[in-house]
Design a protein around this motif. Structure first.
Motif, short mmCIF file in Angstrom:
data_model
loop_
_atom_site.label_atom_id
_atom_site.label_comp_id
_atom_site.label_asym_id
_atom_site.label_seq_id
_atom_site.Cartn_x
_atom_site.Cartn_y
_atom_site.Cartn_z
N VAL A 54 -49.90 12.13 50.79
CA VAL A 54 -50.72 11.75 50.06
C VAL A 54 -50.29 11.56 48.59
N LEU A 55 -49.81 12.90 48.01
CA LEU A 55 -49.52 12.85 46.64
C LEU A 55 -48.15 12.04 46.65
N ALA A 56 -47.33 12.20 47.42
CA ALA A 56 -45.88 11.51 47.28
C ALA A 56 -46.22 9.96 47.16
N THR A 57 -47.14 9.38 48.25
CA THR A 57 -47.43 7.92 48.30
C THR A 57 -48.20 7.70 46.85
N LEU A 58 -48.80 8.35 46.34
CA LEU A 58 -49.51 7.97 45.26
C LEU A 58 -48.74 7.85 44.23
N HIS A 59 -47.67 8.54 43.84
CA HIS A 59 -46.66 8.10 42.79
C HIS A 59 -46.24 6.94 43.15
N LEU A 60 -45.84 6.63 44.07
CA LEU A 60 -45.42 5.21 44.12
C LEU A 60 -46.42 3.99 43.88
N GLU A 61 -47.51 4.38 44.33
CA GLU A 61 -48.67 3.49 43.96
C GLU A 61 -48.96 3.08 42.58
N VAL A 62 -48.89 4.40 41.99
CA VAL A 62 -49.08 4.24 40.37
C VAL A 62 -48.15 3.91 39.74
N ALA A 63 -46.77 4.36 39.64
CA ALA A 63 -45.42 4.30 38.98
C ALA A 63 -45.16 2.76 38.97
N LYS A 64 -45.31 2.34 40.22
CA LYS A 64 -44.68 1.00 40.21
C LYS A 64 -45.55 -0.23 39.50
N LYS A 65 -46.63 0.33 38.97
CA LYS A 65 -47.35 -0.75 38.24
C LYS A 65 -47.36 -0.34 36.63
N ILE A 66 -46.63 0.81 36.13
CA ILE A 66 -46.70 1.18 34.82
C ILE A 66 -46.10 0.11 34.00
N THR A 67 -46.67 -0.33 32.82
CA THR A 67 -46.05 -1.28 31.94
C THR A 67 -46.80 -0.77 30.56
N TRP A 93 -41.95 0.59 34.00
CA TRP A 93 -41.14 1.57 34.83
C TRP A 93 -40.32 1.34 36.03
N ASP A 94 -39.31 1.72 36.27
CA ASP A 94 -38.51 1.36 37.00
C ASP A 94 -39.09 1.22 38.65
N ALA A 95 -39.60 0.37 39.10
CA ALA A 95 -40.36 0.64 40.31
C ALA A 95 -39.43 1.03 41.47
N ARG A 96 -38.10 0.50 41.36
CA ARG A 96 -37.25 0.85 42.41
C ARG A 96 -37.17 2.46 42.67
N LEU A 97 -37.11 3.10 41.55
CA LEU A 97 -36.89 4.70 41.50
C LEU A 97 -37.91 5.26 42.21
N ALA A 98 -39.26 4.72 42.09
CA ALA A 98 -40.36 5.21 42.66
C ALA A 98 -40.30 5.12 44.08
N GLY A 99 -40.12 3.93 44.48
CA GLY A 99 -39.66 3.76 45.97
C GLY A 99 -38.73 4.72 46.60
#
Length: 281
Positions: free
Chosen positions: A177-190, A259-265
């Motif tokens: 859950v923590l790992a997937t939370l990173h993707l969910e939050v980071a891909k929307k950072i601007t 934020w580079d959404a690709r790196l979050a994925g």
């Protein structure tokens, strides 16, 4: 459906993600569970990977129908927003594929039951609810969809190993859950959200959102390091390696607007891969 897949569910990366998810999370259960023989993925794991791939397609259908008003403004090229497909046709496909998924998993009645509940709950998200722009509340309402998929993978893991439910499930669940939370939050950072854009920055502020993204990635690694049964240097190196990706993304973001959404994925994919490889080693 071909038009929808081309526009909303790119096949190769989506299937790759599903395979890594299935093998990675079941490997995580092996790493954090009670001592036993070496974990080896089998036919059940392959069925789980196919199930996750098709399930992700169905969740994409739900998301696109739910987000249609937003996509018409911000993502007009999506098939549903562009009028290439209709919501009713997608729901008919949802019903057919959902039935196939339940049938595919009838070899284990508990796995079939969990998938059926997960697919039914996802449809409830299409009912009128809170403003989708309230991202935290929307995330909480959507969270059971992912949690039930992890429970499904745990059921498959127990069938493969012949074991019974163990409290270590909750520790593994916290890691993923923590790992997937990173993707969910980071891909929307601007730094400068566009009018009406959905981003956690409007809720937590830019420093708070960056902190949540970084702490969730680090937290997943720390919880795993503290709870897993293996502590060899190679294992620790494989566990820490994915953290290089959020670190690189943060370094780049210092001079970028988004934020580079690709790196979050890639971080999530690398985490899945490291869990699977470590469990097999």
């Amino acid at each position: 459906m071909r038009a929808f897949i081309r526009g909303s569910y790119p096949l190769v990366p989506s299937v790759l993600f599903a395979v890594c998810w299935a093998y990675g999370v079941t490997g995580l259960f092996a790493l954090t569970g009670p001592p036993g023989g070496p974990w080896r993925p089998g036919l059940g794991t392959a069925v789980a990977a196919l199930t996750i791939a098709l399930d992700m397609l169905l969740m994409r259908i739900v998301d696109d129908i739910r987000d249609l008003p937003y996509d018409r403004v911000h993502n007009p090229d999506r098939p549903l927003a562009a009028g290439a497909v209709t919501g009713s046709s997608l729901l008919r496909w949802y019903a057919v594929i959902a039935a196939l998924l339940v049938l595919l998993n009838l070899f284990d009645r508990w796995a079939a039951l969990v998938i059926a509940v997960q697919l039914a709950y996802a449809l409830l998200l299409l009912l009128p609810g809170p403003d989708p722009g309230r991202l935290v509340l929307t995330l909480l309402l959507s969270c059971p969809v992912q949690l039930l998929l992890h429970l499904y993978l745990y059921v498959i893991h127990l069938r493969t190993t012949g074991g019974g439910f163990d409290p270590s499930f909750w520790r593994a669940l916290a890691v993923v859950v923590l790992a997937t939370l990173h993707l969910e939050v980071a891909k929307k950072i601007t730094r400068a959200p566009r009018p009406g854009e959905r981003t956690y920055v409007t809720t937590f502020g830019l420093p708070g959102t960056v902190a949540v993204a970084l702490l969730s990635a680090a937290g997943a690694t720390i919880v795993l390091a503290l709870t897993a049964r293996q502590t060899q240097p190679l294992w620790l190196a494989l566990t820490l390696l994915p953290l290089a990706l959020p670190t690189l993304a943060w370094w780049r973001f210092r001079r970028a607007d988004r934020w580079d959404a690709r790196l979050a994925g890639y971080f999530l994919l690398a985490s899945f891969a490291s869990w699977a490889v470590t469990a097999m080693l």
